[in-house]
Design a protein around this motif. Sequence first.
Motif, short mmCIF file in Angstrom:
data_model
loop_
_atom_site.label_atom_id
_atom_site.label_comp_id
_atom_site.label_asym_id
_atom_site.label_seq_id
_atom_site.Cartn_x
_atom_site.Cartn_y
_atom_site.Cartn_z
N ARG A 1 5.49 4.28 -6.17
CA ARG A 1 4.30 4.25 -7.00
C ARG A 1 4.43 3.24 -8.13
NH1 ARG A 1 3.95 10.36 -6.94
NH2 ARG A 1 2.84 10.84 -5.03
N GLU A 2 5.67 2.99 -8.56
CA GLU A 2 5.86 1.95 -9.57
C GLU A 2 5.42 0.59 -9.04
OE1 GLU A 2 9.84 1.74 -11.19
OE2 GLU A 2 10.05 3.91 -11.02
N LEU B 1 -0.36 8.99 -3.03
CA LEU B 1 -1.05 10.07 -3.74
C LEU B 1 -1.51 11.10 -2.71
CD1 LEU B 1 -3.25 8.57 -6.61
CD2 LEU B 1 -1.24 10.01 -6.80
N MET C 1 -2.59 1.42 -9.51
CA MET C 1 -3.85 1.96 -9.01
C MET C 1 -4.88 2.04 -10.14
SD MET C 1 -4.49 4.75 -6.27
CE MET C 1 -6.12 5.16 -5.70
N ARG D 1 -3.02 -1.34 -17.91
CA ARG D 1 -2.02 -0.28 -17.82
C ARG D 1 -1.28 -0.35 -16.48
NH1 ARG D 1 -3.95 5.94 -17.91
NH2 ARG D 1 -4.92 5.26 -15.94
N ALA D 2 -2.04 -0.56 -15.42
CA ALA D 2 -1.41 -0.64 -14.10
C ALA D 2 -0.54 -1.90 -14.01
CB ALA D 2 -2.47 -0.63 -13.01
N ASN E 1 -9.48 7.24 -15.89
CA ASN E 1 -8.35 8.13 -16.13
C ASN E 1 -7.39 7.61 -17.19
OD1 ASN E 1 -9.53 9.51 -14.07
ND2 ASN E 1 -7.94 9.15 -12.57
N LEU E 2 -7.93 7.05 -18.25
CA LEU E 2 -7.07 6.71 -19.38
C LEU E 2 -6.58 7.99 -20.03
CD1 LEU E 2 -8.92 3.73 -21.13
CD2 LEU E 2 -6.99 3.66 -19.53
N PHE F 1 -8.68 3.59 -10.98
CA PHE F 1 -9.55 4.65 -10.48
C PHE F 1 -11.00 4.43 -10.91
CE2 PHE F 1 -5.30 6.27 -11.18
CZ PHE F 1 -5.04 7.05 -10.06
N ASN G 1 -0.26 4.48 -1.82
CA ASN G 1 0.74 4.78 -2.85
C ASN G 1 1.15 6.26 -2.83
OD1 ASN G 1 -1.38 6.05 -4.10
ND2 ASN G 1 -1.11 5.07 -6.09
N ARG H 1 -5.35 5.94 -1.13
CA ARG H 1 -4.42 6.86 -1.76
C ARG H 1 -3.18 7.11 -0.90
NH1 ARG H 1 -6.74 10.27 -5.57
NH2 ARG H 1 -5.85 12.10 -4.60
N MET I 1 3.30 -2.26 -15.26
CA MET I 1 4.46 -1.86 -14.45
C MET I 1 4.89 -2.99 -13.51
SD MET I 1 5.47 1.05 -15.41
CE MET I 1 6.49 1.74 -14.10
#
Lengths: 230, 240
Positions: free
Chosen positions: B76-77, B50, B81, B149-150, B87-88, B83, B48, B45, B153
């Motif tokens: 972060r772009e 976090l 990441m 999703r990750a 965490n959708l 998880f 990036n 973490r 980007m």
Amino acid sequence: MSLLSTYLEHIIKVLPDLIVGSMITIEITSFSLFFGMILGTISGLGKLSRKRILRYLSIVYIDFIRGTPLLVQILLFYYGLPGLYSNVTGNPLSIDPIIAGIIVCSINSGAYIAEIVRAGIQSIDRGQMEAARSLGMNESMAMREIILPQAFRRIIPPLGNEFIALLKDSSLLAVIGVHELLKTGQLYISRTFAAFPVYIAVALMYLILTILISRLVAYSERRLGVSDRN
Amino acid sequence: MIEIKDLHKQFGELQVLKGISIDIKESEVVCVIGPSGSGKSTFLRCINLLEMPSSGEIFIDDEKITDRKININKIREEAGMVFQHFNLFPHKTTIQNVALAPIKVRKLSKAEAEKRAHDLLKKVGLEDKANVYPSALSGGQKQRVAIARALAMHPKLMLFDEPTSALDPEMVGEVLGVMKDLAQAGMTMVVVTHEMGFAREVADRVLFMDDGLIVEQGTPHDIFSNAKHERTRSFLSKVL
Ligand SMILES: Nc1ncnc2c1ncn2[C@@H]1O[C@H](COP(=O)(O)OP(=O)(O)OP(=O)(O)O)[C@@H](O)[C@H]1O
Ligand SMILES: [Mg+2]
């Protein structure tokens, strides 16, 4: 038997007035809930803000409103503030009672809604914010796109309770002469002295309105709930 | 491409990372193993941001991301990441989950973003699930969407924090398969995992962390068959 028919006659006679009064009650309650939601969202977010000043301002507002009776707030706003204004400026100030009612009820419900909003936001899993941030969203974007839409679904039931509480509490506006549901009943009573049937009718009108609202809330809960089961 | 120098992180009194230094090359796959509480997640973490490192420096492509002036969101772009708990976004459909950040952050048009999202969903084998909500997906499917999703980007590197630990055993394979493809396609990856089979097969390097430090690192063979440190050996004897 004749007593019952007298009562029924009064109820039938007062009913058109009560319906007009209900309209005012609904109008005041709806506007107040709308502005209360705006105020509540702002101060609910404020209470969670990292900026200390925003946090303190929100806490002062929320605690003051929740810690004092609505009746006192109404009197303070409707009589107190214009009194202060004319003491300071020498000019009189009068506020339209309905406008005053909407303002006070908005400010009042805003404080309760703030706590609802805060709890709703805090109930969203921390991972949601982290996922959003890890995709490069900034904090306010993540709030807007990810946290608030989910929180909103969760706060519909408590918001519905607040709507009902506000509708009932708006009867207090009778004391500053707003012609809402209770006041229209009272005006009729002052002409006819028919206290019992009219107050019963008033009570039943409130009951009908609150039942309608709970139906509405249950409906929107179902509509919005479908996509949100994790 | 990632250069970490003497990274420390503490939460209040608790020292969690006690000086981690490591270079990770482009296209390298690094697996991080170690006992619970050793600081693996915290390490990941920090990469990036976090978590904000307490001290030390992190460079990504020679850019010092621990610099105070840096735009954290930009960093972060670049680092995707994944998880443990997926965490959708439950209020968005699968395709919206994938397309959201490209639209909002990269300012892609909705059509363009959704087209790319479709391609990514195809890549993880879920093109037929584009319009369902996460609640209708299995754990393995959720995690594959989270990976897509990750990837949407176009990150330079991917960070995985125990991506299969929350999955039923029969779903672990499909997620590891997607990660394997990604590794073969040349993605730089840091993977915290308990899947020793995966580490053995896919990792270029394995790090063993304990008590906030990298105790030992090397090729999978070095670590799994020739560990030098007693602590590594005793950890491996428990998990293998
Ligand atoms: N935000 C936090 N605040 C306080 N302590 C934290 C925080 N995050 C982690 N810690 C502590 O730091 C230590 C290391 O945590 P970390 O999650 O990095 O371990 P880990 O190696 O990932 O463990 P696991 O295998 O159980 O996931 C733990 O003792 C944990 O309690
Ligand atoms: Mg962890």
